[in-house]
Design a protein around this motif. Structure first.
Motif: not given
Length: 345
Positions: A55, A58, A68, A71-72, A75
């Motif tokens: 996180y 992220i 978001y 990106a989440a 990752v």
């Protein structure tokens, strides 16, 4: 000073103290038999596969302008998460807020919330238990919230939600029911694992026939259902052939061992010896029970503890941040209740 413990016949009070001592001894034996893991150190370890580092990455991507969910997804897939379940994706409110703040801003927000919570705690307990109980409990809670001095702890949305749950409990205790409700809902929006606290608050409102409050909780839950439904849909848009599901679920039945691990994720208390959670857990619960108006706080801790006996994987011990600040409210009451009981002639 009036507590539930010293209102009992003396022989019953001694039975309660004996059961508390027995719980401590049992938990102590379990704690000493476990592998020596310090939750505070584990929480800040820079393991690539850990929730903390994932996180952090992220949030850095969000600061770089990424969406978001994009990106989440990148990752979480790269770090081997079971992304097919929406419950392995954090809702976006807390990471997005951290990304919008300058470096250190998240700590500043949590520090301000913690200070406000401590002031509410003192005001609440000063009227009910006197200066000694208020100061002892405020100190215990302050140590629990003191984990925010570690920059990495800010990444855990459980720390933010647990701070808000404490503020909500203290707001209710000061008679500010609307504020308690709104802050409780905010904790839920930051982390769905705050739901047990919300359920407890609603059940108590129903039990006491506070219908206006129940209606407001209903509106808040409807708003949260819409928010989580949108979150679910956004997650589903990211899924593809690279996504996988975990082979096992969240029902792990870790029992007392996992409960003890969550109790150990307790701010600066986590820096103490390995046996300390075995003492703080039963002592805190004794104090919350002894507190005449501690029903909300006690029920909150009990529900989380019972839930974590069944739900949570071993590395999820940091979920303890959701209830340990509330647990520490009981220490001042425990000291006062035990002292008053033992000094009776």
């Amino acid at each position: 000073m009036r507590t539930r413990l010293n209102e009992l016949p003396r022989w019953r009070a001694y039975i309660v103290l004996g059961l508390t001592l027995a719980a401590f001894i049992g938990l102590l034996m379990l704690a000493l038999g476990r592998a020596p893991v310090v939750p505070a150190e584990a929480a800040t370890a820079a393991a690539p596969e850990g929730d903390l580092v994932s996180y952090q990455r992220i949030i850095e991507r969000l600061r770089g302008g990424a969406d978001y969910y994009t990106a989440a997804h990148e990752v979480l897939v790269a770090d081997g998460y079971g992304t097919r379940s929406v419950f392995n994706w954090r809702t976006p409110a807390w990471p997005v807020l951290l990304a919008a703040l300058p470096p250190g801003g998240g700590q500043g927000v949590l520090a301000a919330l913690a200070l406000f919570g401590l002031l509410l705690v003192y005001r609440m307990l000063r009227e009910e238990g006197g200066v000694l109980v208020a100061v002892l409990s405020m100190l215990a809670v302050g140590i629990s919230l003191g984990g925010i001095v570690a920059p990495a702890s800010v990444v855990f949305s459980e720390v933010a939600a647990g701070t808000l749950i404490l503020i909500s409990v203290a707001a209710y205790g000061n008679g500010w029911r609307l504020a308690g409700l709104l802050v409780g809902l905010l904790a839920l929006f930051l982390r769905e694992l705050a739901a047990p606290y919300v359920v407890v608050a609603i059940v108590l409102a129903l039990r006491q026939r506070r219908w206006n409050e129940v209606r407001l909780w209903g509106l808040g839950l409807a708003a949260y259902a819409a928010y989580f439904g949108w979150h679910w849909w956004m997650v589903s848009q990211q899924l593809g052939p690279m996504d996988r599901a975990y082979g096992d679920g969240w029902l792990q039945f870790g029992g007392v061992g996992f409960i003890l691990a969550t109790a150990g994720f307790n701010g600066l208390w986590s820096l103490g010896p390995v046996w300390l959670p075995a003492l703080l857990l039963p002592l805190g619960m004794l104090g919350l029970w002894a507190w005449p108006k501690g029903t909300l706080a006690l029920a909150t801790v009990v529900v989380f503890v019972v839930l974590f006996a069944a739900v949570g994987k071993p590395f999820n011990f940091y979920w303890g941040a959701l209830y340990t600040p509330v647990l520490m409210l009981g220490l001042g009451w425990a000291v006062a209740a035990v002292w008053e009981t033992l000094r009776q002639r």
